[in-house]
Write a protein that holds these residues in place. Structure first.
Motif, short mmCIF file in Angstrom:
data_model
loop_
_atom_site.label_atom_id
_atom_site.label_comp_id
_atom_site.label_asym_id
_atom_site.label_seq_id
_atom_site.Cartn_x
_atom_site.Cartn_y
_atom_site.Cartn_z
N ARG A 73 0.89 -1.16 0.00
CA ARG A 73 0.00 0.00 0.00
C ARG A 73 0.92 1.19 0.00
NH1 ARG A 73 -2.56 3.14 4.01
NH2 ARG A 73 -2.04 1.61 5.60
N SER A 79 -6.92 3.68 2.70
CA SER A 79 -6.83 2.37 3.37
C SER A 79 -7.82 1.37 2.80
CB SER A 79 -7.01 2.52 4.88
OG SER A 79 -8.27 3.11 5.16
N ASP A 82 -6.75 -1.58 0.07
CA ASP A 82 -6.02 -2.82 0.37
C ASP A 82 -6.78 -4.06 -0.12
OD1 ASP A 82 -4.94 -0.77 1.93
OD2 ASP A 82 -4.49 -2.10 3.60
#
Length: 161
Positions: A73, A79, A82
Motif C-alpha cells: 500500500r 486504506s 487494500d
C-alpha cells in the motif's frame, strides 16, 4: 565404424518417441508456478509504473490459485484500497480474465457474472501468463479505473517467466 554408433542412436530415437507418447497420456500436468521472487519483480514494476503516473495505490500480486504472494500500500493511498486490490487480483487469477473485460461483460447484460464466487468485476486487474497457463495476477486499486487497469495490464504483459 559407422555401424558402431547406429544402435545407440536408434535406441535414443525409440526412447524419445516413447517418452513423448507417454507424456501425452499422463495423468499429471506439470505447470510453471510464480515464485516469490517473480511476485516481487511484478510488484516492483507495478509500483514504479504507478509512481511515474503520480498514483497512490495498493498493489497485490497473487499466484495462479489466487493466493496472495506480494502486496504494497503506497504512502498516502486510501486504506480501503487494500482489500480491493487483493480481490481484483484474485478475480483475474481465478477467472483468467482482466477485470475490465469482466466489468464490460456485466454492463452488457451478463449480470450473472456478479454471482460467481469471489468475483470483483471492476477494472484494475490482469492475469499473468506463462504460455497458455495463468500463473498469477496483478490487482491495482486507488486511482481511476483507467489508471488502475493500465498499471495492472502493463505489468502483467511485461512479465517474462
Amino acid at each position: 565404424m559407422k555401424r558402431k554408433f547406429l544402435k545407440p542412436l536408434a535406441f535414443i530415437a525409440f526412447f524419445s518417441t516413447c517418452t513423448a507418447a507417454h507424456a501425452e497420456d499422463s495423468k499429471v500436468l506439470t505447470r510453471t508456478v510464480l515464485s516469490s521472487a517473480g511476485a516481487k519483480s511484478l510488484l516492483n514494476v507495478a509500483e514504479a509504473d504507478a509512481k511515474r503516473r503520480g498514483m497512490k495505490v495498493s498493489i497485490a500480486i497473487v499466484d495462479g490459485s489466487g493466493r496472495l504472494l506480494a502486496f504494497i500500500r503506497m504512502d498516502d493511498s486510501q486504506s480501503g484500497t487494500d482489500e480491493t486490490a487483493i480481490k481484483k487480483a484474485r478475480t483475474a487469477a481465478l477467472y483468467q480474465s482482466r477485470g475490465k473485460v469482466l466489468a464490460e461483460r456485466v454492463s452488457q447484460n451478463q449480470a450473472f457474472l456478479t454471482t460467481l464466487p469471489g468475483i470483483t468485476a471492476v477494472p484494475g486487474s490482469a492475469p499473468v501468463m506463462s504460455g497458455q497457463y495463468v500463473i498469477g495476477a496483478v490487482g491495482v486499486s486507488g486511482a481511476t479505473d483507467d489508471l488502475d487497469d493500465a498499471v495492472a495490464t502493463n505489468t502483467a504483459a511485461a512479465f517474462q517467466p
